[in-house]
Motif scaffolding. Structure first.
Motif, PDB file in Angstrom:
ATOM      1  N   LYS A  26     -46.445  16.180 -37.523  1.00 46.44           N
ATOM      2  CA  LYS A  26     -47.491  17.138 -37.896  1.00 46.44           C
ATOM      3  C   LYS A  26     -47.886  18.056 -36.740  1.00 46.44           C
ATOM      4  O   LYS A  26     -48.274  19.204 -36.950  1.00 46.44           O
ATOM      5  CB  LYS A  26     -48.733  16.406 -38.407  1.00 46.44           C
ATOM      6  CG  LYS A  26     -48.674  16.022 -39.865  1.00 46.44           C
ATOM      7  CD  LYS A  26     -50.001  15.475 -40.333  1.00 46.44           C
ATOM      8  CE  LYS A  26     -49.952  15.113 -41.806  1.00 46.44           C
ATOM      9  NZ  LYS A  26     -51.240  14.528 -42.264  1.00 46.44           N
ATOM     10  N   THR A  27     -47.805  17.534 -35.525  1.00 47.54           N
ATOM     11  CA  THR A  27     -48.175  18.358 -34.380  1.00 47.54           C
ATOM     12  C   THR A  27     -47.355  19.642 -34.345  1.00 47.54           C
ATOM     13  O   THR A  27     -47.888  20.745 -34.144  1.00 47.54           O
ATOM     14  CB  THR A  27     -47.979  17.572 -33.071  1.00 47.54           C
ATOM     15  OG1 THR A  27     -48.876  16.454 -33.054  1.00 47.54           O
ATOM     16  CG2 THR A  27     -48.276  18.448 -31.864  1.00 47.54           C
ATOM     17  N   HIS A  30     -47.883  22.047 -37.703  1.00 49.29           N
ATOM     18  CA  HIS A  30     -49.142  22.793 -37.742  1.00 49.29           C
ATOM     19  C   HIS A  30     -49.407  23.561 -36.446  1.00 49.29           C
ATOM     20  O   HIS A  30     -50.533  24.038 -36.245  1.00 49.29           O
ATOM     21  CB  HIS A  30     -50.297  21.841 -38.047  1.00 49.29           C
ATOM     22  CG  HIS A  30     -50.274  21.281 -39.438  1.00 49.29           C
ATOM     23  ND1 HIS A  30     -50.869  21.913 -40.503  1.00 49.29           N
ATOM     24  CD2 HIS A  30     -49.699  20.160 -39.936  1.00 49.29           C
ATOM     25  CE1 HIS A  30     -50.678  21.200 -41.602  1.00 49.29           C
ATOM     26  NE2 HIS A  30     -49.967  20.136 -41.288  1.00 49.29           N
ATOM     27  N   SER A  31     -48.392  23.658 -35.579  1.00 52.93           N
ATOM     28  CA  SER A  31     -48.507  24.433 -34.334  1.00 52.93           C
ATOM     29  C   SER A  31     -49.729  24.025 -33.526  1.00 52.93           C
ATOM     30  O   SER A  31     -50.444  24.879 -32.966  1.00 52.93           O
ATOM     31  CB  SER A  31     -48.568  25.939 -34.647  1.00 52.93           C
ATOM     32  OG  SER A  31     -47.447  26.346 -35.401  1.00 52.93           O
ATOM     33  N   LEU A  32     -49.982  22.718 -33.448  1.00 53.09           N
ATOM     34  CA  LEU A  32     -51.206  22.252 -32.814  1.00 53.09           C
ATOM     35  C   LEU A  32     -51.211  22.485 -31.309  1.00 53.09           C
ATOM     36  O   LEU A  32     -52.275  22.741 -30.730  1.00 53.09           O
ATOM     37  CB  LEU A  32     -51.415  20.766 -33.124  1.00 53.09           C
ATOM     38  CG  LEU A  32     -51.642  20.433 -34.599  1.00 53.09           C
ATOM     39  CD1 LEU A  32     -51.831  18.934 -34.783  1.00 53.09           C
ATOM     40  CD2 LEU A  32     -52.858  21.185 -35.143  1.00 53.09           C
ATOM     41  N   VAL A  33     -50.040  22.392 -30.676  1.00 54.52           N
ATOM     42  CA  VAL A  33     -50.007  22.617 -29.230  1.00 54.52           C
ATOM     43  C   VAL A  33     -50.408  24.051 -28.911  1.00 54.52           C
ATOM     44  O   VAL A  33     -51.273  24.304 -28.058  1.00 54.52           O
ATOM     45  CB  VAL A  33     -48.607  22.299 -28.670  1.00 54.52           C
ATOM     46  CG1 VAL A  33     -48.536  22.695 -27.189  1.00 54.52           C
ATOM     47  CG2 VAL A  33     -48.277  20.819 -28.835  1.00 54.52           C
ATOM     48  N   ARG A  34     -49.803  25.008 -29.602  1.00 47.45           N
ATOM     49  CA  ARG A  34     -50.140  26.408 -29.356  1.00 47.45           C
ATOM     50  C   ARG A  34     -51.608  26.684 -29.658  1.00 47.45           C
ATOM     51  O   ARG A  34     -52.300  27.356 -28.883  1.00 47.45           O
ATOM     52  CB  ARG A  34     -49.262  27.322 -30.211  1.00 47.45           C
ATOM     53  CG  ARG A  34     -49.620  28.806 -30.069  1.00 47.45           C
ATOM     54  CD  ARG A  34     -48.835  29.663 -31.037  1.00 47.45           C
ATOM     55  NE  ARG A  34     -49.028  29.272 -32.424  1.00 47.45           N
ATOM     56  CZ  ARG A  34     -50.124  29.579 -33.136  1.00 47.45           C
ATOM     57  NH1 ARG A  34     -51.120  30.254 -32.585  1.00 47.45           N
ATOM     58  NH2 ARG A  34     -50.216  29.187 -34.402  1.00 47.45           N
ATOM     59  N   ARG A  35     -52.093  26.161 -30.775  1.00 53.19           N
ATOM     60  CA  ARG A  35     -53.480  26.422 -31.161  1.00 53.19           C
ATOM     61  C   ARG A  35     -54.449  25.834 -30.143  1.00 53.19           C
ATOM     62  O   ARG A  35     -55.476  26.448 -29.820  1.00 53.19           O
ATOM     63  CB  ARG A  35     -53.741  25.872 -32.567  1.00 53.19           C
ATOM     64  CG  ARG A  35     -52.960  26.621 -33.627  1.00 53.19           C
ATOM     65  CD  ARG A  35     -52.970  25.926 -34.976  1.00 53.19           C
ATOM     66  NE  ARG A  35     -54.235  26.041 -35.691  1.00 53.19           N
ATOM     67  CZ  ARG A  35     -54.403  25.668 -36.953  1.00 53.19           C
ATOM     68  NH1 ARG A  35     -53.370  25.174 -37.642  1.00 53.19           N
ATOM     69  NH2 ARG A  35     -55.584  25.802 -37.537  1.00 53.19           N
TER      70      ARG A  35
END
Length: 317
Positions: A26-27, A30-35
């Motif tokens: 999911k990381t 959902h582009s969590l690192v960039r966000r």
């Protein structure tokens, strides 16, 4: 601590620990690192050499004032333990499969990135943590069929197959938990299932089955199933059918089930160890197993626009 204004702090002050394998990736999806990085946070990923707890401790040593965690309940509990011990607020990003703790905080499970808004307009709240010796749990500790399924090879890839493998002996009454549990209805010896949760689950209505309306009661929830289970693996839905006409804290007429809440719950036994599932992670625990709770031990930062499920309930602010 109130809102965490991303523009007012350096990258080292906010560190989010993420398990890139959680929730089937999911990381990344959902582009969590960039966000997170766009909001001024560092993102540190777990690996075979670096587990979530050690990353969180290193982050604190390097000056992190806010910890975040993106992953399932097992990853969340590891980072939450460090946050509570070090007095750091925690931002929880629901990037696991089930996300029980994040769900009961009222976070948006469909868009995990929305939880990162807490870095900008976070509302602080205090919630309880379950404890198992020195280990923290944010959701539950399970013994019996569910713990055994976790030990099956390929459990995470094919959970129905894992339950189908371990269930027959429990269904036939040939397998049980090698322990005794003291309950309000007396001592239960060799139960089929023991489930201890960080705050009690709601069991009265199907819509909110298995939810925790509060994470601030200061008590554990306990469910002990004595007779052979009839409907694995969906234990809570099965219990709803059993409990509709019976009050919490009382056993069923045939003494098959006991549900109650207490600040502490202990399992005794003559064996040296019990297999258990702690927030979905398989562990082996020495007896006696002593479960307790730390009221208000964890400070979390929650985004203002979260769904709050169900809306009439929330954590304590």
């Amino acid at each position: 601590m109130g809102a965490v204004m991303a523009g007012a702090r350096t990258r080292a002050q906010v560190v989010i620990v993420t398990n890139p394998r959680s929730g089937g990736g999911k990381t990344a999806r959902h582009s969590l690192v960039r966000r997170a990085e766009d909001m001024g946070a560092q993102v540190w990923m777990t690996s075979a050499e670096r587990d979530a707890a050690s990353l969180a401790r290193n982050a604190v040593e390097e000056g992190a004032q806010v910890l975040g965690v993106a992953g399932g309940d097992g990853t969340v509990s590891a980072v939450a333990a460090v946050a509570a011990d070090e007095g750091r607020p925690l931002v929880v990003v629901p990037a696991g499969t089930r996300n029980h703790f994040a769900r009961d905080l009222g976070l948006d499970l469909r868009d995990p990135g929305r939880a990162l808004d807490a870095l900008v307009d976070g509302e602080p709240a205090q919630v309880d943590l379950g404890v198992l010796g020195s280990r923290v749990f944010v959701n539950n500790v399970s013994f019996g069929m569910y713990a055994d399924a976790l030990l099956e090879p390929g459990y995470r890839e094919d959970k129905p197959r894992a339950f189908a493998t371990v269930a027959p002996d429990y269904l036939k009454g040939k397998q049980w938990v090698e322990a005794r549990v003291d309950t309000p209805m007396g001592t239960v010896e060799f139960p089929q299932v023991v489930l201890v949760s960080n705050n009690p689950y709601h069991l009265a209505t199907p819509r909110w089955l298995g939810r925790r309306f509060s994470l601030t009661t200061g008590e554990l929830g306990a469910i002990v199933l004595k007779r052979p289970a009839q409907a694995p693996p969906d234990l809570l839905r099965h219990l709803h059918g059993e409990l509709r006409q019976h009050k919490r804290g009382a056993s069923l007429p045939d003494d098959g089930l006991v549900v109650w809440s207490a600040p502490g719950i202990t399992l005794h036994g003559d064996v040296r160890h019990l297999d258990a599932g702690v927030d979905g992670e398989a562990v082996r625990l020495p007896l006696p197993v002593v479960c307790g709770i730390r009221p208000g031990a964890l400070r979390v930062l929650l985004p203002k626009g979260r769904p709050r499920i169900p809306p009439e309930h929330s954590v304590r602010h």
